[in-house]
Every structure is written in structure tokens, then in C-alpha cells.
Design a protein around this motif. Structure first.
Motif, mmCIF file in Angstrom:
data_model
loop_
_atom_site.group_PDB
_atom_site.id
_atom_site.type_symbol
_atom_site.label_atom_id
_atom_site.label_comp_id
_atom_site.label_asym_id
_atom_site.label_seq_id
_atom_site.Cartn_x
_atom_site.Cartn_y
_atom_site.Cartn_z
ATOM 1 N N ASN A 253 0.835 -1.199 0.000
ATOM 2 C CA ASN A 253 0.000 0.000 0.000
ATOM 3 C C ASN A 253 0.872 1.252 0.000
ATOM 4 N N ARG A 254 1.711 1.376 -1.009
ATOM 5 C CA ARG A 254 2.626 2.491 -1.180
ATOM 6 C C ARG A 254 2.622 2.917 -2.648
ATOM 7 N N ASP A 255 2.739 4.219 -2.893
ATOM 8 C CA ASP A 255 2.720 4.706 -4.276
ATOM 9 C C ASP A 255 3.852 4.105 -5.097
ATOM 10 N N LYS A 256 4.975 3.821 -4.451
ATOM 11 C CA LYS A 256 6.147 3.293 -5.145
ATOM 12 C C LYS A 256 5.908 1.889 -5.701
ATOM 13 N N VAL A 257 4.965 1.152 -5.100
ATOM 14 C CA VAL A 257 4.658 -0.218 -5.536
ATOM 15 C C VAL A 257 3.662 -0.156 -6.689
ATOM 16 N N LYS A 258 4.058 -0.698 -7.836
ATOM 17 C CA LYS A 258 3.254 -0.599 -9.045
ATOM 18 C C LYS A 258 2.501 -1.885 -9.388
ATOM 19 N N ALA A 259 2.911 -3.010 -8.802
ATOM 20 C CA ALA A 259 2.229 -4.272 -9.081
ATOM 21 C C ALA A 259 2.546 -5.269 -7.979
ATOM 22 N N LEU A 260 1.651 -6.236 -7.813
ATOM 23 C CA LEU A 260 1.815 -7.316 -6.850
ATOM 24 C C LEU A 260 1.821 -8.644 -7.600
ATOM 25 N N VAL A 261 2.685 -9.556 -7.148
ATOM 26 C CA VAL A 261 2.730 -10.900 -7.733
ATOM 27 C C VAL A 261 2.631 -11.907 -6.588
ATOM 28 N N TYR A 262 1.593 -12.732 -6.623
ATOM 29 C CA TYR A 262 1.375 -13.757 -5.605
ATOM 30 C C TYR A 262 1.763 -15.118 -6.173
ATOM 31 N N VAL A 263 2.671 -15.809 -5.480
ATOM 32 C CA VAL A 263 3.170 -17.106 -5.946
ATOM 33 C C VAL A 263 2.774 -18.164 -4.923
ATOM 34 N N ALA A 264 1.770 -18.984 -5.274
ATOM 35 C CA ALA A 264 1.229 -19.967 -4.319
ATOM 36 C C ALA A 264 1.058 -19.300 -2.954
ATOM 37 N N ALA A 265 0.351 -18.169 -2.960
ATOM 38 C CA ALA A 265 0.358 -17.264 -1.813
ATOM 39 C C ALA A 265 -1.041 -17.003 -1.266
ATOM 40 N N LEU A 266 -1.059 -16.550 -0.005
ATOM 41 C CA LEU A 266 -2.286 -16.080 0.617
ATOM 42 C C LEU A 266 -2.556 -14.654 0.171
ATOM 43 N N VAL A 267 -3.835 -14.358 -0.072
ATOM 44 C CA VAL A 267 -4.243 -13.019 -0.519
ATOM 45 C C VAL A 267 -5.388 -12.544 0.376
ATOM 46 N N PRO A 268 -5.103 -12.150 1.603
ATOM 47 C CA PRO A 268 -6.180 -11.759 2.517
ATOM 48 C C PRO A 268 -6.775 -10.402 2.180
ATOM 49 N N ASP A 269 -8.018 -10.217 2.581
ATOM 50 C CA ASP A 269 -8.677 -8.923 2.479
ATOM 51 C C ASP A 269 -8.617 -8.242 3.847
ATOM 52 N N VAL A 270 -9.066 -7.020 3.917
ATOM 53 C CA VAL A 270 -9.087 -6.284 5.177
ATOM 54 C C VAL A 270 -9.886 -7.075 6.217
ATOM 55 N N GLY A 271 -9.288 -7.242 7.407
ATOM 56 C CA GLY A 271 -9.952 -7.963 8.484
ATOM 57 C C GLY A 271 -9.729 -9.458 8.482
ATOM 58 N N GLU A 272 -9.084 -9.979 7.434
ATOM 59 C CA GLU A 272 -8.814 -11.418 7.353
ATOM 60 C C GLU A 272 -7.382 -11.715 7.789
ATOM 61 N N SER A 273 -7.135 -12.974 8.163
ATOM 62 C CA SER A 273 -5.801 -13.422 8.558
ATOM 63 C C SER A 273 -5.411 -14.640 7.740
ATOM 64 N N VAL A 274 -4.132 -14.987 7.828
ATOM 65 C CA VAL A 274 -3.635 -16.195 7.173
ATOM 66 C C VAL A 274 -4.362 -17.418 7.729
ATOM 67 N N SER A 275 -4.445 -17.522 9.032
ATOM 68 C CA SER A 275 -5.099 -18.682 9.654
ATOM 69 C C SER A 275 -6.546 -18.818 9.215
ATOM 70 N N GLN A 276 -7.243 -17.706 9.155
ATOM 71 C CA GLN A 276 -8.650 -17.724 8.759
ATOM 72 C C GLN A 276 -8.816 -18.226 7.333
ATOM 73 N N LEU A 277 -7.979 -17.721 6.430
ATOM 74 C CA LEU A 277 -8.083 -18.133 5.037
ATOM 75 C C LEU A 277 -7.737 -19.604 4.857
ATOM 76 N N VAL A 278 -6.647 -20.034 5.491
ATOM 77 C CA VAL A 278 -6.250 -21.442 5.369
ATOM 78 C C VAL A 278 -7.341 -22.353 5.914
ATOM 79 N N GLY A 279 -7.961 -21.969 7.011
ATOM 80 C CA GLY A 279 -9.024 -22.771 7.605
ATOM 81 C C GLY A 279 -10.298 -22.807 6.794
ATOM 82 N N SER A 280 -10.493 -21.790 5.933
ATOM 83 C CA SER A 280 -11.723 -21.731 5.146
ATOM 84 C C SER A 280 -11.766 -22.773 4.046
ATOM 85 N N MET A 281 -10.591 -23.225 3.605
ATOM 86 C CA MET A 281 -10.497 -24.227 2.546
ATOM 87 C C MET A 281 -9.207 -25.010 2.777
ATOM 88 N N PRO A 282 -9.255 -25.997 3.671
ATOM 89 C CA PRO A 282 -8.024 -26.678 4.100
ATOM 90 C C PRO A 282 -7.220 -27.261 2.949
#
Length: 252
Positions: free
Chosen positions: A104-133
Motif C-alpha cells: 500500500n505504497r505509491d512506489k509499488v506498481k504491481a503485486l505478484v502472488y506465488v502460491a500465496a495467501l491473498v487476505p482482504d481487510v480484516g482477514e488473517s492467514v489462519s482464517q483463510l487457510v481454515g476456510s479451505m483446508p
């Protein structure tokens, strides 16, 4: 005189050879910052790093401590600040959560997720992993609040497409995570405002490929599917480097 002439010719030859190996500056974003995931260190990104550097990119690899998510985000932001110009942020596994907020910085122009977690606001890694084991369930807590991947399952479930001697060493040299880092929630989600690329590791047993697809679709990412394990960046470095380069060339 003859010695001076020989030295001059040698210097010119070396200069020509060096110039031949120097890569032209690539179009688009030149700086790549990579954030590894949990249970591994940054050394696994060596081949991806070398491929991109050979093409003229400046590549930095953060080594998150995975004690607190906030510290890992700040460590990544510090690396972003060091870059001379715009940045493409790359995250693997837990590193996806880090870049989601650090991006969340102006200097960052793109994001690349590699077999990665992509949480939204209010979510956590644990929550996402638990949602679809994941297909496997090999992460276990220790009495001091850390998490490890079961050593006897590491080769089959974390890095099933690497050689046994390599995965055996990776299993005993793990970078532990904390339950607190996995449980921390997002304050912002940069993918709402940044162009996003993503890699699905279709043979992933440490993170559900279907969860990867669901998260990437939600983030409106440009998705590439690669037949590989959770450590797709080690087993298929050329394919992963191509995705990163596509992001760098097309981010604005």
C-alpha cells in the motif's frame, strides 16, 4: 612497450567481454522485491533472482522473521524505501499477506502472488487457510507458540517435486513461524488498487490450489497455473520468473 601493448589489448578484450554480458535496462519497472513464505528462507529464490538479474532487473529478497506480521510488513517497507524507483512486490505463501499490506505504497506498481495467501481487510492467514483446508495437514504448534511443518511430511507435502536430499535439508533447517503472525488481520489490502498477477501451484499440498484460485479471482489477478508443488519458484523458476517479468513490463 610490448608489455604495455599486451596489457592494453587484454583490457580491451575484458571490457568487450564484460559488455557482452551486461543486460540492457528492461522496459517497465526495474526493481523487484521478493518476500518468501513461512518455513523456508530466501535462498530458494536464487535461480529466479539470477534469471531476472541477467535480464537487467534489480532484485532484493526480504527475509521475514515471522514473529509478528507488523514487523515483517515494516521490514518489507524498508526494502521498498531503499529501491531507486518503482517496485514490483512478490510474495510466496505467508509472504502474500505481507505484500498485501506492505504494497500500500505509491512506489509499488504491481503485486505478484506465488502460491500465496491473498487476505482482504480484516482477514488473517489462519482464517483463510481454515476456510479451505490444504490436501495435507502437517503444520503443528510448539509449546512456545511457534509453528513448524512436520519434518517427515515436508518432502511429500511441501516440496514434492524436489529431490529427496534437498527436501531433507529444508525440513531440518526450517524458519519457524508464530501463531500470532498467522493470526494477525489485515489493515489494508493493496490488491484492491494495484494490478495483480498470481501463480497457482496445481500440485500444491501445503496450500489448497482451489483456495489459491478463489483468492486470485477475488483479487482480479492475471493468473498462471503451473504444475508444481508449494515451492513452485524452486522447481519451476523460469515459469515464475516469466510471470514476474510480465508484471514488471506491464505495470504502470
Amino acid at each position: 612497450m610490448r608489455k604495455l601493448l599486451t596489457l592494453a589489448i587484454t583490457t580491451m578484450a575484458l571490457g568487450t567481454a564484460t559488455a557482452g554480458f551486461a543486460a540492457d535496462a528492461p522496459p517497465g519497472v526495474k526493481n523487484i522485491v521478493i518476500v518468501p513464505g513461512a518455513f523456508v528462507d530466501g535462498s530458494g529464490w536464487r535461480v529466479v533472482h539470477d534469471i531476472l538479474v541477467h535480464k537487467g532487473y534489480t532484485v532484493s529478497v526480504v527475509q521475514p522473521k515471522i514473529e509478528t506480521l507488523a514487523n515483517d510488513i515494516e521490514q518489507t517497507r524498508e526494502q521498498i524505501r531503499k529501491q531507486d524507483g518503482p517496485v514490483v512486490l512478490v510474495g510466496h505463501s505467508y509472504g502474500g499477506a505481507v505484500i498485501t499490506q506492505a504494497g500500500n505504497r505509491d512506489k509499488v506498481k504491481a503485486l505478484v502472488y506465488v502460491a500465496a495467501l491473498v487476505p482482504d481487510v480484516g482477514e488473517s492467514v489462519s482464517q483463510l487457510v481454515g476456510s479451505m483446508p490444504a490436501p495435507s495437514n502437517d503444520v503443528a504448534p510448539t509449546r512456545d507458540g511457534h509453528l513448524f511443518f512436520a519434518q517427515d511430511k515436508f518432502g511429500a507435502d511441501f516440496a514434492g517435486d524436489l529431490t529427496t536430499n534437498r527436501t531433507a535439508f529444508m525440513a531440518v533447517s526450517q524458519v519457524p513461524a508464530t501463531a500470532a503472525a498467522f493470526g494477525a488481520t489485515m489493515q489494508v489490502a493493496a490488491w484492491h488498487d494495484k494490478p495483480t498477477w498470481a501463480v497457482v501451484a496445481t500440485q500444491d499440498r501445503a496450500l489448497s490450489p482451489d483456495l489459491e484460485r478463489w483468492m486470485y479471482k477475488r483479487a482480479n489477478a492475471k493468473v498462471t497455473e503451473i504444475k508444481a508443488s508449494h515451492v513452485v519458484y524452486i522447481s519451476q523458476p523460469e515459469a515464475v520468473a516469466n510471470v514476474i517479468e510480465d508484471a514488471a513490463r506491464n505495470a504502470h
